[in-house]
Design a protein around this motif. Structure first.
Motif, short mmCIF file in Angstrom:
data_model
loop_
_atom_site.label_atom_id
_atom_site.label_comp_id
_atom_site.label_asym_id
_atom_site.label_seq_id
_atom_site.Cartn_x
_atom_site.Cartn_y
_atom_site.Cartn_z
N ALA A 197 0.83 -1.21 0.00
CA ALA A 197 0.00 0.00 0.00
C ALA A 197 0.86 1.26 0.00
CB ALA A 197 -0.93 0.00 1.22
N ASP A 198 1.98 1.22 0.72
CA ASP A 198 2.87 2.37 0.77
C ASP A 198 3.53 2.59 -0.60
OD1 ASP A 198 4.39 4.47 2.11
OD2 ASP A 198 6.11 3.15 1.86
N ILE A 199 3.94 1.50 -1.24
CA ILE A 199 4.55 1.63 -2.57
C ILE A 199 3.53 2.17 -3.56
CG2 ILE A 199 5.59 0.36 -4.48
CD1 ILE A 199 6.74 -1.58 -2.43
N LEU A 200 2.29 1.69 -3.51
CA LEU A 200 1.26 2.17 -4.43
C LEU A 200 0.94 3.64 -4.19
CD1 LEU A 200 -1.19 -0.88 -4.45
CD2 LEU A 200 0.42 -0.20 -6.24
N ALA A 201 1.10 4.10 -2.95
CA ALA A 201 0.76 5.49 -2.64
C ALA A 201 1.81 6.47 -3.12
CB ALA A 201 0.56 5.63 -1.13
N ARG A 202 3.07 6.06 -3.11
CA ARG A 202 4.13 7.04 -3.42
C ARG A 202 5.12 6.57 -4.48
NH1 ARG A 202 8.86 5.60 -0.94
NH2 ARG A 202 8.72 3.81 0.48
N GLY A 203 4.85 5.40 -5.08
CA GLY A 203 5.80 4.82 -6.00
C GLY A 203 5.76 5.41 -7.40
N VAL A 204 6.70 4.94 -8.22
CA VAL A 204 6.83 5.37 -9.61
C VAL A 204 6.05 4.40 -10.49
CG1 VAL A 204 8.46 5.83 -11.48
CG2 VAL A 204 9.12 6.25 -9.09
N PRO A 205 5.15 4.90 -11.35
CA PRO A 205 4.34 4.00 -12.19
C PRO A 205 5.19 3.13 -13.10
CG PRO A 205 3.44 6.23 -12.20
CD PRO A 205 4.78 6.31 -11.53
N ALA A 206 4.74 1.89 -13.29
CA ALA A 206 5.45 0.94 -14.15
C ALA A 206 4.46 -0.11 -14.61
CB ALA A 206 6.62 0.30 -13.41
N THR A 207 4.93 -1.02 -15.43
CA THR A 207 4.15 -2.17 -15.86
C THR A 207 4.97 -3.43 -15.61
OG1 THR A 207 3.05 -0.90 -17.60
CG2 THR A 207 3.01 -3.28 -17.82
N VAL A 208 4.32 -4.46 -15.08
CA VAL A 208 5.00 -5.74 -14.87
C VAL A 208 4.36 -6.79 -15.77
CG1 VAL A 208 5.68 -5.19 -12.50
CG2 VAL A 208 3.51 -6.36 -12.92
N THR A 209 5.21 -7.67 -16.27
CA THR A 209 4.74 -8.80 -17.08
C THR A 209 5.09 -10.07 -16.33
OG1 THR A 209 5.10 -7.57 -19.12
CG2 THR A 209 4.88 -9.96 -19.29
N ILE A 210 4.10 -10.93 -16.14
CA ILE A 210 4.31 -12.17 -15.40
C ILE A 210 5.12 -13.15 -16.25
CG2 ILE A 210 3.17 -14.16 -14.36
CD1 ILE A 210 0.90 -12.32 -13.57
N LEU A 211 6.24 -13.58 -15.70
CA LEU A 211 7.08 -14.57 -16.37
C LEU A 211 6.78 -15.98 -15.85
CD1 LEU A 211 10.50 -12.69 -16.34
CD2 LEU A 211 8.75 -12.69 -18.13
N GLY A 212 6.39 -16.06 -14.59
CA GLY A 212 6.09 -17.35 -13.98
C GLY A 212 5.70 -17.18 -12.53
N THR A 213 5.28 -18.25 -11.90
CA THR A 213 4.90 -18.24 -10.49
C THR A 213 5.61 -19.38 -9.76
OG1 THR A 213 2.97 -19.66 -10.86
CG2 THR A 213 2.63 -17.28 -11.05
#
Length: 291
Positions: A197-213
């Motif tokens: 929640a803290d990262i979402l509140a003050r972080g830098v926007p980006a995009t992540v692509t799932i490579l695996g789990t």
């Protein structure tokens, strides 16, 4: 001397007058006997035509250069304040006076690029900064400044910077490189535990692509959502890179954990390895993408 904007019409008028007199002189010279005014008209026409033509040519060149400079200035303005003249000012020293009389503030690098220009053998970079001042809302500024050689590669998108802001113009600032630090000198901040929640509140926007789990052995959060291990490729203000982390996944979003799916996220400003997926935001890509 006529103003630059009037050179072309003044030159055209002078050329026109010269051609009229020149034509009259030539016509008079064809008469017999030749009238006395013919020679005077011819000489006056020659005298006016040459400087008039020079004014016309100079006016056309001046107009073309003015249009080119205006176009260049407009193209450069989004990258920093002041367009062409702002770049000239930067090359001459920029806003270094603010290091003495500017108001202290902090900034986070949202993006940056090399201009290919060097000043005193230092690479000039264009930054997009989010500036934070006490008692004010954060705001974004495009800023152009050379980077000290020792900090090249250490200052990246997401890096915090100390800045000095103009007291009467908050968009005018200077970076205080004496307080800048590379990643190796910030281990405590990078090692701190921060919440998603803290990262979402003050972080830098980006995009992540799932490579695996990968499994987290049935780990769940306090509200029952599963915690899933994720291998992600992160793209945004940084060059693309990969992270491996454990992340809460709301149950309705478990079906999105397909390799190739792109999801909106944010990066912690102090540590690019800390990434939080924004499950509530619309995905930048609606369907999974094949890698």
């Amino acid at each position: 001397m006529a103003k630059k904007g009037k050179l072309l019409p003044v030159g055209a008028a002078v050329v026109g007058s010269g051609l009229v007199l020149l034509g009259a002189g030539v016509l008079g010279m064809t008469m017999w006997p030749m009238p006395g005014w013919a020679g005077v008209a011819f000489s006056a026409g020659m005298t006016l035509t040459a400087p008039g033509a020079f004014l016309v040519v100079f006016g056309l060149v001046n107009r073309s250069m003015g249009a080119a400079m205006s176009s260049m200035d407009g193209a450069l303005r989004p990258a920093g304040s002041g367009g062409v003249f702002g770049m000239i000012k930067d090359l001459a020293g920029g806003n270094r006076d603010l290091l003495l009389n500017g108001s202290p503030a902090s900034a986070v690098v949202l993006s940056m690029r090399d201009t290919g220009v060097t000043v005193n053998d230092l690479p000039m970079a264009v930054f997009e900064l989010e500036v934070r001042r006490p008692g004010s809302e954060p705001y974004r500024v495009a800023h152009r400044e050379p980077i000290p050689r020792l900090l090249v590669g250490a200052v990246l998108p997401g890096s915090p910077l100390a800045v000095r802001v103009g007291p009467h113009d908050p968009a005018r600032l200077a970076i205080d490189w004496s307080q800048a630090a590379g990643p190796a000198s910030r281990p405590a901040a990078a090692g701190q535990q921060v919440s998603a929640a803290d990262i979402l509140a003050r972080g830098v926007p980006a995009t992540v692509t799932i490579l695996g789990t990968f499994t987290m052995n049935g780990m769940t959060t306090g509200d029952g959502d599963p915690v899933v291990g994720l291998d992600l490729r992160v793209t945004g203000p940084y060059r693309p890179y990969e992270v491996r982390l454990a992340h809460r996944v709301p149950r309705p979003h478990l079906t999105r954990l397909v390799p190739g799916t792109a999801l909106p996220a944010k990066i912690a400003p102090e540590d690019p390895q800390k990434v939080a997926i924004d499950w509530e935001a619309d995905s930048p890509v609606g369907e999974p993408q094949m890698l």
